[in-house]
Design a protein around this motif. Structure first.
Motif, PDB file in Angstrom:
ATOM      1  N   GLY A 147     -26.678  61.087 -26.780  1.00 59.46           N
ATOM      2  CA  GLY A 147     -25.963  61.238 -25.319  1.00 59.46           C
ATOM      3  C   GLY A 147     -24.491  61.003 -25.608  1.00 59.46           C
ATOM      4  N   VAL A 148     -23.873  62.091 -25.342  1.00 56.51           N
ATOM      5  CA  VAL A 148     -22.408  62.106 -25.492  1.00 56.51           C
ATOM      6  C   VAL A 148     -21.545  61.752 -24.074  1.00 56.51           C
ATOM      7  CG1 VAL A 148     -20.321  63.206 -26.311  1.00 56.51           C
ATOM      8  CG2 VAL A 148     -22.300  63.552 -27.358  1.00 56.51           C
ATOM      9  N   LEU A 149     -21.091  60.732 -23.771  1.00 55.38           N
ATOM     10  CA  LEU A 149     -20.141  60.308 -22.465  1.00 55.38           C
ATOM     11  C   LEU A 149     -19.199  61.460 -22.418  1.00 55.38           C
ATOM     12  CD1 LEU A 149     -21.151  57.406 -23.556  1.00 55.38           C
ATOM     13  CD2 LEU A 149     -19.034  56.701 -22.278  1.00 55.38           C
ATOM     14  N   PHE A 150     -19.363  62.368 -21.172  1.00 51.56           N
ATOM     15  CA  PHE A 150     -18.648  63.470 -20.998  1.00 51.56           C
ATOM     16  C   PHE A 150     -17.700  63.504 -19.827  1.00 51.56           C
ATOM     17  CE2 PHE A 150     -18.464  68.158 -19.782  1.00 51.56           C
ATOM     18  CZ  PHE A 150     -17.915  68.528 -20.971  1.00 51.56           C
ATOM     19  N   SER A 151     -16.427  63.990 -19.999  1.00 54.44           N
ATOM     20  CA  SER A 151     -15.797  63.825 -18.708  1.00 54.44           C
ATOM     21  C   SER A 151     -15.374  65.305 -18.289  1.00 54.44           C
ATOM     22  CB  SER A 151     -14.355  63.170 -19.142  1.00 54.44           C
ATOM     23  OG  SER A 151     -13.704  63.902 -20.043  1.00 54.44           O
ATOM     24  N   GLY A 152     -15.452  66.157 -19.319  1.00 47.87           N
ATOM     25  CA  GLY A 152     -15.233  67.786 -18.901  1.00 47.87           C
ATOM     26  C   GLY A 152     -13.700  67.999 -19.613  1.00 47.87           C
ATOM     27  N   GLY A 153     -13.299  66.969 -20.340  1.00 44.57           N
ATOM     28  CA  GLY A 153     -11.995  67.087 -21.081  1.00 44.57           C
ATOM     29  C   GLY A 153     -12.300  67.592 -22.455  1.00 44.57           C
ATOM     30  N   ALA A 154     -11.248  67.955 -23.168  1.00 42.29           N
ATOM     31  CA  ALA A 154     -11.405  68.355 -24.543  1.00 42.29           C
ATOM     32  C   ALA A 154     -11.849  67.398 -25.773  1.00 42.29           C
ATOM     33  CB  ALA A 154      -9.994  68.833 -25.036  1.00 42.29           C
ATOM     34  N   LEU A 173     -19.284  68.990 -29.893  1.00 40.44           N
ATOM     35  CA  LEU A 173     -19.252  70.130 -30.775  1.00 40.44           C
ATOM     36  C   LEU A 173     -19.455  69.875 -32.417  1.00 40.44           C
ATOM     37  CD1 LEU A 173     -16.868  72.666 -29.106  1.00 40.44           C
ATOM     38  CD2 LEU A 173     -19.472  72.486 -28.858  1.00 40.44           C
ATOM     39  N   LEU A 174     -18.789  68.624 -32.648  1.00 32.46           N
ATOM     40  CA  LEU A 174     -18.834  68.136 -33.970  1.00 32.46           C
ATOM     41  C   LEU A 174     -20.054  67.611 -34.332  1.00 32.46           C
ATOM     42  CD1 LEU A 174     -15.294  66.522 -34.524  1.00 32.46           C
ATOM     43  CD2 LEU A 174     -16.318  68.652 -35.383  1.00 32.46           C
ATOM     44  N   LEU A 175     -20.812  67.024 -33.363  1.00 34.06           N
ATOM     45  CA  LEU A 175     -22.158  66.565 -33.635  1.00 34.06           C
ATOM     46  C   LEU A 175     -23.214  67.677 -33.590  1.00 34.06           C
ATOM     47  CD1 LEU A 175     -21.828  63.473 -31.358  1.00 34.06           C
ATOM     48  CD2 LEU A 175     -22.326  63.204 -33.841  1.00 34.06           C
ATOM     49  N   GLU A 176     -22.943  68.614 -32.669  1.00 34.49           N
ATOM     50  CA  GLU A 176     -24.112  69.580 -32.435  1.00 34.49           C
ATOM     51  C   GLU A 176     -24.966  70.279 -33.499  1.00 34.49           C
ATOM     52  OE1 GLU A 176     -24.225  73.354 -29.281  1.00 34.49           O
ATOM     53  OE2 GLU A 176     -22.545  73.173 -30.601  1.00 34.49           O
ATOM     54  N   PRO A 177     -24.032  70.642 -34.878  1.00 34.23           N
ATOM     55  CA  PRO A 177     -25.054  71.277 -35.813  1.00 34.23           C
ATOM     56  C   PRO A 177     -26.044  70.089 -36.452  1.00 34.23           C
ATOM     57  CG  PRO A 177     -22.566  71.562 -36.122  1.00 34.23           C
ATOM     58  CD  PRO A 177     -22.584  70.464 -34.896  1.00 34.23           C
ATOM     59  N   ASN A 178     -25.820  68.778 -36.229  1.00 41.19           N
ATOM     60  CA  ASN A 178     -26.806  68.029 -36.776  1.00 41.19           C
ATOM     61  C   ASN A 178     -27.604  66.983 -35.915  1.00 41.19           C
ATOM     62  OD1 ASN A 178     -26.164  68.720 -39.589  1.00 41.19           O
ATOM     63  ND2 ASN A 178     -24.118  67.785 -39.085  1.00 41.19           N
ATOM     64  N   ALA A 179     -27.342  67.403 -34.367  1.00 38.97           N
ATOM     65  CA  ALA A 179     -28.145  66.651 -33.607  1.00 38.97           C
ATOM     66  C   ALA A 179     -28.590  67.465 -32.292  1.00 38.97           C
ATOM     67  CB  ALA A 179     -27.179  65.398 -33.225  1.00 38.97           C
ATOM     68  N   ASP A 180     -29.620  66.992 -31.533  1.00 37.50           N
ATOM     69  CA  ASP A 180     -29.724  67.483 -30.041  1.00 37.50           C
ATOM     70  C   ASP A 180     -28.825  66.800 -29.296  1.00 37.50           C
ATOM     71  OD1 ASP A 180     -31.634  69.177 -30.871  1.00 37.50           O
ATOM     72  OD2 ASP A 180     -33.245  67.747 -31.132  1.00 37.50           O
ATOM     73  N   VAL A 181     -27.654  67.631 -28.728  1.00 38.43           N
ATOM     74  CA  VAL A 181     -26.560  66.850 -27.854  1.00 38.43           C
ATOM     75  C   VAL A 181     -26.929  67.178 -26.528  1.00 38.43           C
ATOM     76  CG1 VAL A 181     -24.208  66.971 -27.300  1.00 38.43           C
ATOM     77  CG2 VAL A 181     -24.865  67.162 -29.840  1.00 38.43           C
ATOM     78  N   ARG A 182     -26.681  65.845 -25.787  1.00 39.60           N
ATOM     79  CA  ARG A 182     -26.800  65.932 -24.157  1.00 39.60           C
ATOM     80  C   ARG A 182     -25.568  65.374 -23.661  1.00 39.60           C
ATOM     81  NH1 ARG A 182     -31.655  65.256 -20.032  1.00 39.60           N
ATOM     82  NH2 ARG A 182     -30.513  65.535 -18.102  1.00 39.60           N
ATOM     83  N   LEU A 183     -24.972  66.084 -22.751  1.00 42.31           N
ATOM     84  CA  LEU A 183     -23.602  65.370 -22.394  1.00 42.31           C
ATOM     85  C   LEU A 183     -24.130  64.480 -21.194  1.00 42.31           C
ATOM     86  CD1 LEU A 183     -21.556  68.797 -22.221  1.00 42.31           C
ATOM     87  CD2 LEU A 183     -21.697  66.992 -24.006  1.00 42.31           C
ATOM     88  N   VAL A 184     -23.237  63.413 -20.964  1.00 41.72           N
ATOM     89  CA  VAL A 184     -23.314  62.487 -19.897  1.00 41.72           C
ATOM     90  C   VAL A 184     -22.254  62.179 -19.144  1.00 41.72           C
ATOM     91  CG1 VAL A 184     -24.753  60.246 -19.357  1.00 41.72           C
ATOM     92  CG2 VAL A 184     -25.150  61.502 -21.406  1.00 41.72           C
ATOM     93  N   SER A 185     -22.498  62.674 -17.711  1.00 38.20           N
ATOM     94  CA  SER A 185     -21.650  62.292 -17.164  1.00 38.20           C
ATOM     95  C   SER A 185     -21.650  61.216 -16.119  1.00 38.20           C
ATOM     96  CB  SER A 185     -21.276  63.394 -15.789  1.00 38.20           C
ATOM     97  OG  SER A 185     -20.390  63.127 -14.967  1.00 38.20           O
ATOM     98  N   CYS A 186     -20.655  60.163 -16.316  1.00 37.73           N
ATOM     99  CA  CYS A 186     -20.797  58.822 -15.633  1.00 37.73           C
ATOM    100  C   CYS A 186     -19.732  58.644 -14.526  1.00 37.73           C
ATOM    101  CB  CYS A 186     -20.326  57.841 -16.671  1.00 37.73           C
ATOM    102  SG  CYS A 186     -21.254  57.958 -18.426  1.00 37.73           S
ATOM    103  N   SER A 187     -20.381  58.230 -13.498  1.00 38.50           N
ATOM    104  CA  SER A 187     -19.628  58.427 -12.290  1.00 38.50           C
ATOM    105  C   SER A 187     -20.174  57.179 -11.212  1.00 38.50           C
ATOM    106  CB  SER A 187     -20.021  59.528 -11.396  1.00 38.50           C
ATOM    107  OG  SER A 187     -19.251  59.687 -10.101  1.00 38.50           O
ATOM    108  N   PHE A 188     -18.930  56.746 -10.626  1.00 38.99           N
ATOM    109  CA  PHE A 188     -19.166  55.578  -9.556  1.00 38.99           C
ATOM    110  C   PHE A 188     -19.560  56.098  -7.986  1.00 38.99           C
ATOM    111  CE2 PHE A 188     -15.923  53.705 -12.238  1.00 38.99           C
ATOM    112  CZ  PHE A 188     -16.615  52.579 -12.475  1.00 38.99           C
TER     113      PHE A 188
END
Length: 197
Positions: free
Chosen positions: A4-11, A18-33
């Motif tokens: 789970g990659v903490l994801f803001s939508g930024g670069a 993307l660096l993890l993607e070749p070797n992992a099942d990546v899921r982006l995680v949006s964190c919000s109040f």
């Protein structure tokens, strides 16, 4: 491995994914109040990357404390750091990911993830912490961004993303007015991912 990659939508968070993607099942995680509609920007960026996006709700008391910290300090650094550590802890505590990652870079001033913070999260929640950009300098991050992503950039007050800064700005503006926000936050450029190259 599931990450789970903490994801803001930024670069930076996109590059980490993307660096993890070749070797992992990546899921982006949006964190919000839930203070602003910033998760919409993260959702759009995740769709542009073609990666799944989940979400984690953050504790409003942490935002209240961060507002107090930013007001007392007169700058946002410690406030943003406290929010990032809380978000990392919340994603790790969700139990959905055996590994959690973020886009913190070697040259970041804030947020950062110290060895002690990473170890605390790992020990408390029995997860592994990954920071793919932690050993990469500014010039190399820029080169990777140029090679892998299309991004929109602009002043952070004008370019909404799904990061903590937008919600912190909104909460300060609500409590103290927009002029106080301008006094606390230095001008800086923000990025929002619009696709892959």
């Amino acid at each position: 491995m599931d990450v789970g990659v903490l994801f803001s939508g930024g670069a930076d968070s996109a590059l980490a994914a993307l660096l993890l993607e070749p070797n992992a099942d990546v899921r982006l995680v949006s964190c919000s109040f839930g203070v602003t509609e910033d998760t919409d920007h993260a959702r759009e960026a995740a769709a542009a990357l073609g990666l799944p996006l989940g979400g984690v709700d953050l504790d409003p008391a942490v935002l209240d404390s961060a507002v107090d910290t930013a007001i007392a300090d007169g700058f946002p650094r410690n406030a943003i750091q406290s929010i990032h550590e809380h978000a990392l802890d919340r994603v790790a505590a969700s139990g959905e990911y055996p590994f959690v990652a973020d886009g913190t870079r070697r040259d970041d001033r804030t947020p950062t993830v110290s060895r002690s913070v990473a170890q605390r999260v790992e020990d408390r929640h029995e997860v592994g912490h990954l920071a793919p950009l932690a050993g990469i300098g500014h010039a190399a991050v820029d080169a990777l961004r140029e090679d892998l992503l299309t991004v929109e950039t602009g002043p952070s007050e004008d370019l909404p993303t799904g990061d903590y800064e937008g919600e912190l700005r909104a909460a300060i503006a609500e409590a103290y007015g927009t002029e106080r926000v301008r006094e606390i936050f230095p001008e800086h450029v923000q990025s929002r991912v619009t696709g892959r190259r």
